[in-house]
Design a protein around this motif. Structure first.
Motif, PDB file in Angstrom:
ATOM      1  N   LEU A   1      14.297  20.411 -46.931  1.00  0.00           N
ATOM      2  CA  LEU A   1      14.596  21.683 -47.601  1.00  0.00           C
ATOM      3  C   LEU A   1      13.817  22.827 -46.958  1.00  0.00           C
ATOM      4  O   LEU A   1      14.346  23.932 -46.766  1.00  0.00           O
ATOM      5  CB  LEU A   1      14.224  21.563 -49.095  1.00  0.00           C
ATOM      6  CG  LEU A   1      14.587  22.758 -49.960  1.00  0.00           C
ATOM      7  CD1 LEU A   1      16.108  22.862 -50.127  1.00  0.00           C
ATOM      8  CD2 LEU A   1      13.928  22.638 -51.353  1.00  0.00           C
ATOM      9  N   ALA A   2      12.565  22.538 -46.588  1.00  0.00           N
ATOM     10  CA  ALA A   2      11.722  23.561 -45.960  1.00  0.00           C
ATOM     11  C   ALA A   2      12.354  24.033 -44.654  1.00  0.00           C
ATOM     12  O   ALA A   2      12.394  25.228 -44.356  1.00  0.00           O
ATOM     13  CB  ALA A   2      10.319  23.003 -45.703  1.00  0.00           C
TER      14      ALA A   2
ATOM     15  N   ASN B   1       9.271  11.350 -51.658  1.00  0.00           N
ATOM     16  CA  ASN B   1       8.779  12.599 -52.254  1.00  0.00           C
ATOM     17  C   ASN B   1       8.163  13.491 -51.178  1.00  0.00           C
ATOM     18  O   ASN B   1       7.328  14.335 -51.468  1.00  0.00           O
ATOM     19  CB  ASN B   1       7.757  12.299 -53.358  1.00  0.00           C
ATOM     20  CG  ASN B   1       7.527  13.496 -54.263  1.00  0.00           C
ATOM     21  OD1 ASN B   1       8.401  14.356 -54.419  1.00  0.00           O
ATOM     22  ND2 ASN B   1       6.341  13.574 -54.850  1.00  0.00           N
ATOM     23  N   PHE B   2       8.557  13.266 -49.953  1.00  0.00           N
ATOM     24  CA  PHE B   2       8.063  14.103 -48.855  1.00  0.00           C
ATOM     25  C   PHE B   2       9.230  14.600 -47.997  1.00  0.00           C
ATOM     26  O   PHE B   2       9.423  15.805 -47.796  1.00  0.00           O
ATOM     27  CB  PHE B   2       7.041  13.326 -48.004  1.00  0.00           C
ATOM     28  CG  PHE B   2       6.380  14.193 -46.990  1.00  0.00           C
ATOM     29  CD1 PHE B   2       5.315  15.008 -47.331  1.00  0.00           C
ATOM     30  CD2 PHE B   2       6.841  14.228 -45.672  1.00  0.00           C
ATOM     31  CE1 PHE B   2       4.722  15.850 -46.402  1.00  0.00           C
ATOM     32  CE2 PHE B   2       6.254  15.063 -44.740  1.00  0.00           C
ATOM     33  CZ  PHE B   2       5.192  15.878 -45.099  1.00  0.00           C
ATOM     34  N   VAL B   3      10.046  13.643 -47.538  1.00  0.00           N
ATOM     35  CA  VAL B   3      11.138  14.006 -46.612  1.00  0.00           C
ATOM     36  C   VAL B   3      12.135  15.001 -47.241  1.00  0.00           C
ATOM     37  O   VAL B   3      12.527  15.970 -46.580  1.00  0.00           O
ATOM     38  CB  VAL B   3      11.835  12.735 -46.065  1.00  0.00           C
ATOM     39  CG1 VAL B   3      12.948  13.103 -45.103  1.00  0.00           C
ATOM     40  CG2 VAL B   3      10.812  11.836 -45.372  1.00  0.00           C
ATOM     41  N   PRO B   4      12.551  14.820 -48.510  1.00  0.00           N
ATOM     42  CA  PRO B   4      13.492  15.813 -49.075  1.00  0.00           C
ATOM     43  C   PRO B   4      12.930  17.223 -49.053  1.00  0.00           C
ATOM     44  O   PRO B   4      13.660  18.194 -48.821  1.00  0.00           O
ATOM     45  CB  PRO B   4      13.693  15.339 -50.518  1.00  0.00           C
ATOM     46  CG  PRO B   4      13.369  13.888 -50.495  1.00  0.00           C
ATOM     47  CD  PRO B   4      12.281  13.735 -49.465  1.00  0.00           C
ATOM     48  N   TRP B   5      11.607  17.357 -49.256  1.00  0.00           N
ATOM     49  CA  TRP B   5      10.980  18.691 -49.252  1.00  0.00           C
ATOM     50  C   TRP B   5      10.873  19.223 -47.827  1.00  0.00           C
ATOM     51  O   TRP B   5      11.037  20.418 -47.584  1.00  0.00           O
ATOM     52  CB  TRP B   5       9.599  18.638 -49.929  1.00  0.00           C
ATOM     53  CG  TRP B   5       9.691  18.034 -51.298  1.00  0.00           C
ATOM     54  CD1 TRP B   5       9.086  16.902 -51.742  1.00  0.00           C
ATOM     55  CD2 TRP B   5      10.502  18.495 -52.391  1.00  0.00           C
ATOM     56  NE1 TRP B   5       9.458  16.624 -53.037  1.00  0.00           N
ATOM     57  CE2 TRP B   5      10.317  17.595 -53.462  1.00  0.00           C
ATOM     58  CE3 TRP B   5      11.369  19.579 -52.579  1.00  0.00           C
ATOM     59  CZ2 TRP B   5      10.955  17.744 -54.694  1.00  0.00           C
ATOM     60  CZ3 TRP B   5      12.005  19.726 -53.816  1.00  0.00           C
ATOM     61  CH2 TRP B   5      11.802  18.825 -54.843  1.00  0.00           C
ATOM     62  N   GLN B   6      10.602  18.314 -46.897  1.00  0.00           N
ATOM     63  CA  GLN B   6      10.533  18.719 -45.491  1.00  0.00           C
ATOM     64  C   GLN B   6      11.910  19.203 -45.022  1.00  0.00           C
ATOM     65  O   GLN B   6      12.036  20.206 -44.322  1.00  0.00           O
ATOM     66  CB  GLN B   6      10.094  17.507 -44.668  1.00  0.00           C
ATOM     67  CG  GLN B   6       9.563  17.840 -43.313  1.00  0.00           C
ATOM     68  CD  GLN B   6       9.077  16.569 -42.633  1.00  0.00           C
ATOM     69  OE1 GLN B   6       9.766  15.549 -42.649  1.00  0.00           O
ATOM     70  NE2 GLN B   6       7.901  16.641 -42.045  1.00  0.00           N
TER      71      GLN B   6
ATOM     72  N   TRP C   1      17.962  22.512 -57.610  1.00  0.00           N
ATOM     73  CA  TRP C   1      16.985  23.541 -57.996  1.00  0.00           C
ATOM     74  C   TRP C   1      16.398  24.206 -56.759  1.00  0.00           C
ATOM     75  O   TRP C   1      16.310  25.436 -56.669  1.00  0.00           O
ATOM     76  CB  TRP C   1      15.858  22.936 -58.856  1.00  0.00           C
ATOM     77  CG  TRP C   1      15.021  24.013 -59.490  1.00  0.00           C
ATOM     78  CD1 TRP C   1      15.240  24.598 -60.700  1.00  0.00           C
ATOM     79  CD2 TRP C   1      13.873  24.655 -58.916  1.00  0.00           C
ATOM     80  NE1 TRP C   1      14.298  25.574 -60.914  1.00  0.00           N
ATOM     81  CE2 TRP C   1      13.453  25.628 -59.845  1.00  0.00           C
ATOM     82  CE3 TRP C   1      13.172  24.513 -57.718  1.00  0.00           C
ATOM     83  CZ2 TRP C   1      12.340  26.451 -59.608  1.00  0.00           C
ATOM     84  CZ3 TRP C   1      12.080  25.335 -57.482  1.00  0.00           C
ATOM     85  CH2 TRP C   1      11.669  26.283 -58.418  1.00  0.00           C
ATOM     86  N   GLY C   2      15.995  23.368 -55.795  1.00  0.00           N
ATOM     87  CA  GLY C   2      15.319  23.895 -54.609  1.00  0.00           C
ATOM     88  C   GLY C   2      16.176  24.870 -53.822  1.00  0.00           C
ATOM     89  O   GLY C   2      15.728  25.954 -53.456  1.00  0.00           O
TER      90      GLY C   2
END
Ligand SMILES: Cc1ncc(COP(=O)(O)O)c(C=O)c1O
Length: 380
Positions: free
Chosen positions: A123-124, A116-121, A95-96
């Protein structure tokens, strides 16, 4: 309850206070795994012989059991993953990657587990997104734990979803800590995605769940290609299966999925209200006593919290304390708790965590407190 867990027959002396990391398994879960491998082994989806049909039937029965467990609308909204980490990474990578663009914001706070932090980091970094800790008009995704693994705080997901929807953001809930301890209703929560791990819910390791709203899953491309996730393959092109199979490439973790149903049946046979009442009583007893210990600080002030307590003691390193307790057969977690930014926000690099499961007793809390007292006298 303890007598349903073979580990405590083998090790009656064990006081296990680390269920937030992983829970021990009741006999019914171990039996389900054994039965599959010893008596009913077969692959799923692929063949028409009896063994395969039975395995497929049981595999699908777990999907339906998880649907009920989460009160999801459709069984197709339940994707089997390797765990919470895998589920959150799936959302980020599918999705991201396809729905977010440079300058978009992901709302995620320092309280989150690394999963729930590293995958977003990551992706960012890849997409030029911003990580922020409040919801703004630019927020496109909110990633939040239902219950945190450091302070045990329970987040008001319904309110957060309502706020996120005002700005059109998707909400991903990390349910790793909440799912073993309270009734989850994804329709009432209103979240778009909900992830949890089987092994924290008295089930096997290697299996977890991603719930995703049907329309969202349908809008997502697969992350892995291979068997089972296709509709048609030609030399030129491949079309994909509908969700959830689109996201379950390859031979799945069949035995663990089948045994996950036994874990869910186990939780439901006790009842989440009874589980919560029992475990909260243990935590409250523990915290009442800990508050009287000189130099001891409990992390977090939330009153609405799950059955875990993280603390520090002035002058005693958490690793020394955990080692001392281990010598007394008491298992607690110590270290950064897979949440380094969260501990940093408290000015810490390490802490000690006590967490409860359905098999723990008040006597164990008192034994722990006795040994803690000894440890303080010895180590400080
Ligand atoms: C809040 C939270 N999220 C995610 C995870 C990751 O779960 P898993 O390692 O099963 O993927 C954990 C595990 O400790 C957790 O406590």
């Amino acid at each position: 309850m303890r007598d349903q867990f073979p580990i405590f027959k083998k090790h009656p002396e064990l006081i296990y206070l680390d269920s937030a990391a992983t829970a021990h398994k009741p006999k019914s879960v171990i039996d389900a795994l054994m039965q599959f491998y010893a008596e009913e082994y077969g692959t799923v989806h692929r063949a028409i012989y009896k063994g395969s049909l039975l395995a497929t039937e049981k595999y699908n029965a777990t999907r339906e059991a998880v649907r009920k467990f989460l009160n999801a609308k459709h069984a197709e909204e339940i994707v089997f993953t390797r765990g919470t980490t895998d589920a959150i990474n799936l959302v980020a990578l599918s999705w991201g990657r396809t729905h977010l663009k440079e300058g978009d914001e992901i709302c995620v706070s320092e309280k989150e587990h690394h999963s729930n932090f590293v995958p977003w980091q990551m992706l960012a970094k890849e997409k030029g997104l911003k990580l922020v800790s409040t919801i703004t008009p630019r927020t496109r995704l909110v990633a939040i734990a239902h219950m945190t693994n450091v302070t045990g705080e329970i987040h008001p997901i319904e309110e957060i979803v309502a706020r996120a929807k005002e700005v059109g953001a998707v909400v991903v809930v990390d349910g790793a800590q909440a799912a073993p301890h309270r009734k989850i209703d994804v329709q009432a929560l209103g979240c778009d995605f909900y992830a949890f791990s089987g092994h924290k819910c008295y089930g096997p390791t290697g299996v977890g769940v991603l719930y995703g709203k049907k329309a969202l899953l349908e809008s997502m491309p697969p992350v892995q290609g291979g068997g089972d996730m296709i509709a048609k393959v030609t030399l030129e092109k491949t079309t994909y299966a509908e969700p959830p199979l689109r996201f379950e490439a390859g031979t799945p973790i069949i035995g663990s999925v089948i045994a996950l149903k036994a874990a869910i049946d186990f939780i439901e046979s006790i009842g989440q209200d009874i589980i919560a009442t029992h475990e909260n009583a243990l935590r409250q007893t523990l915290e009442e006593h800990l508050r009287a210990v000189k130099g001891l600080t409990i992390l977090g002030t939330s009153l609405e919290k799950g059955p875990l307590t993280t603390f520090t003691i002035e002058g005693i390193h958490p690793l020394d304390l955990a080692t001392f307790l281990d010598l007394k057969n008491i298992a607690v977690r110590s270290g950064h708790l897979c949440a380094q930014p969260c501990l940093q926000s408290f000015g810490l690099t390490a802490a000690t965590r006590v967490s409860f499961g359905i098999y723990n007793t008040k006597e164990e809390v008192y034994r722990f407190l006795e040994e803690l007292d000894r440890a303080i006298r010895k180590l400080s």
